[in-house]
Design an enzyme around this catalytic site. Sequence first.
Site, mmCIF file in Angstrom:
data_model
loop_
_atom_site.group_PDB
_atom_site.id
_atom_site.type_symbol
_atom_site.label_atom_id
_atom_site.label_comp_id
_atom_site.label_asym_id
_atom_site.label_seq_id
_atom_site.Cartn_x
_atom_site.Cartn_y
_atom_site.Cartn_z
ATOM 1 N N ASN A 100 0.876 -1.175 0.000
ATOM 2 C CA ASN A 100 0.000 0.000 0.000
ATOM 3 C C ASN A 100 0.909 1.220 0.000
ATOM 4 O O ASN A 100 1.499 1.550 1.033
ATOM 5 C CB ASN A 100 -0.916 -0.018 1.234
ATOM 6 C CG ASN A 100 -1.734 1.262 1.345
ATOM 7 O OD1 ASN A 100 -1.757 2.081 0.424
ATOM 8 N ND2 ASN A 100 -2.403 1.439 2.482
ATOM 9 N N LYS B 64 0.081 4.247 -0.246
ATOM 10 C CA LYS B 64 -0.537 5.456 0.330
ATOM 11 C C LYS B 64 -0.278 6.640 -0.604
ATOM 12 O O LYS B 64 -0.332 6.469 -1.818
ATOM 13 C CB LYS B 64 -0.028 5.667 1.754
ATOM 14 C CG LYS B 64 -0.203 4.391 2.606
ATOM 15 C CD LYS B 64 0.009 4.575 4.071
ATOM 16 C CE LYS B 64 -0.223 3.244 4.770
ATOM 17 N NZ LYS B 64 -0.152 3.313 6.222
ATOM 18 N N HIS C 222 -9.585 1.622 4.547
ATOM 19 C CA HIS C 222 -8.321 1.657 5.288
ATOM 20 C C HIS C 222 -8.536 2.552 6.508
ATOM 21 O O HIS C 222 -9.291 3.521 6.449
ATOM 22 C CB HIS C 222 -7.208 2.211 4.391
ATOM 23 C CG HIS C 222 -5.865 2.096 5.031
ATOM 24 N ND1 HIS C 222 -5.419 2.995 5.971
ATOM 25 C CD2 HIS C 222 -4.884 1.168 4.903
ATOM 26 C CE1 HIS C 222 -4.218 2.617 6.385
ATOM 27 N NE2 HIS C 222 -3.871 1.511 5.754
ATOM 28 N N GLU D 120 -6.892 4.847 7.714
ATOM 29 C CA GLU D 120 -6.649 6.279 7.461
ATOM 30 C C GLU D 120 -7.859 6.917 6.795
ATOM 31 O O GLU D 120 -8.156 8.091 7.008
ATOM 32 C CB GLU D 120 -5.372 6.437 6.614
ATOM 33 C CG GLU D 120 -4.126 6.171 7.457
ATOM 34 C CD GLU D 120 -2.958 5.563 6.696
ATOM 35 O OE1 GLU D 120 -2.939 5.634 5.454
ATOM 36 O OE2 GLU D 120 -2.053 5.014 7.365
ATOM 37 N N GLU E 197 -5.660 -4.842 10.229
ATOM 38 C CA GLU E 197 -4.655 -3.813 10.457
ATOM 39 C C GLU E 197 -4.941 -3.099 11.775
ATOM 40 O O GLU E 197 -5.728 -2.128 11.807
ATOM 41 C CB GLU E 197 -4.689 -2.787 9.319
ATOM 42 C CG GLU E 197 -4.371 -3.369 7.966
ATOM 43 C CD GLU E 197 -3.731 -2.337 7.042
ATOM 44 O OE1 GLU E 197 -2.645 -2.627 6.544
ATOM 45 O OE2 GLU E 197 -4.294 -1.248 6.858
ATOM 46 N N GLY F 21 2.345 2.240 10.890
ATOM 47 C CA GLY F 21 3.320 3.325 10.813
ATOM 48 C C GLY F 21 4.027 3.631 12.119
ATOM 49 O O GLY F 21 4.703 4.653 12.246
ATOM 50 N N SER G 54 3.262 -2.118 10.351
ATOM 51 C CA SER G 54 4.696 -2.232 10.631
ATOM 52 C C SER G 54 5.271 -3.598 10.256
ATOM 53 O O SER G 54 6.168 -4.113 10.927
ATOM 54 C CB SER G 54 4.993 -1.906 12.099
ATOM 55 O OG SER G 54 4.618 -0.573 12.371
HETATM 56 P P1 13P Z 1 2.894 0.395 7.668
HETATM 57 O O1 13P Z 1 3.375 -0.895 7.056
HETATM 58 O O2 13P Z 1 3.670 1.586 7.189
HETATM 59 O O3 13P Z 1 2.786 0.301 9.144
HETATM 60 O O4 13P Z 1 1.406 0.622 7.103
HETATM 61 C C1 13P Z 1 0.506 -0.412 7.170
HETATM 62 C C2 13P Z 1 -0.673 -0.054 6.377
HETATM 63 O O5 13P Z 1 -1.403 0.864 6.701
HETATM 64 C C3 13P Z 1 -0.929 -0.821 5.159
HETATM 65 O O6 13P Z 1 -2.184 -0.549 4.639
#
Ligand code: 13P
Length: 257
Positions: free
Chosen positions: A9, A11, A100, A102, A170, A176, A216
């Site tokens: 992903n 982002k 997601h 976010e 997740e 993150g 992560s």
């Molecule tokens: P990270 O791997 O940067 O923690 O992000 C995970 C994520 O949100 C994947 O959709």
Amino acid sequence: MRKQLLAGNWKMNGSVSTIEAYFSDFRECLGLPISDVLKKVDICFAVPFTLLAKAKEVFKGTDVQVAAQNCHFEEKGAYTGEVSLGMLAELGINSSLVAHSERRQYYNETDQSTSHKVKCMLDKGFIPILCVGETQAEREQGLTNKVLESQLSAVFACIDKLDSVVIAYEPVWAIGTGLAATPELADEAHRFIREFAKKRFGGEAAAKLKILYGGSMKPENTDSLLAKEHIDGGLVGGASLKPSDFASMVKSAYQRA
Ligand code: 13P
């Protein structure tokens, strides 16, 4: 046995000018013909809308999949800033992340809009990668399973079969932060999700359901996470931006398969 899926992903990262170099580095770091790897592991990149067409071009001739990070359930209309499934299909895209954390957090995406999206995606033959997961506070209050249940039941109520749905667990506190869930804790949540899916759709559908872990995930913890019974791959944020890291994670999955 479920085929593992490693999905990056990106982002709001990446660019048209660098994606070609990314893919050639990624292939080089794999150190194996990508066609061999793809026989055992599915690979997908969820990229920003502006990169979808270029990604399709760059990955052409391979079975690497390209997914959107969001989509709208209406076919067209006055929805400024949104992109419909038909528009994605025109680019040859048939998969998207949905809800997601976010998007839930910053754009107020709800279980209702999520359910609507998943239903429309299945109706149109898309593969939804549905994201679920609890916050730190919810986990501390012992609400993890309740949160998963409520996020999933909203969607499950709107669909008749699981079809191509992929679920990504997740935990928000792991995204993150560098603090991945332990393999045991992640597997427990995955097991719960599979059991919940079984109650609604039956054992066969639940056994086929791919449940990815996200939060992560990186080369150092991929092997131990993928070793778990209910973890069928990963949805990888930060580490997928670095071709060598992501290639190493894909290789871990390949070696396990
Ligand atoms: P990270 O791997 O940067 O923690 O992000 C995970 C994520 O949100 C994947 O959709």
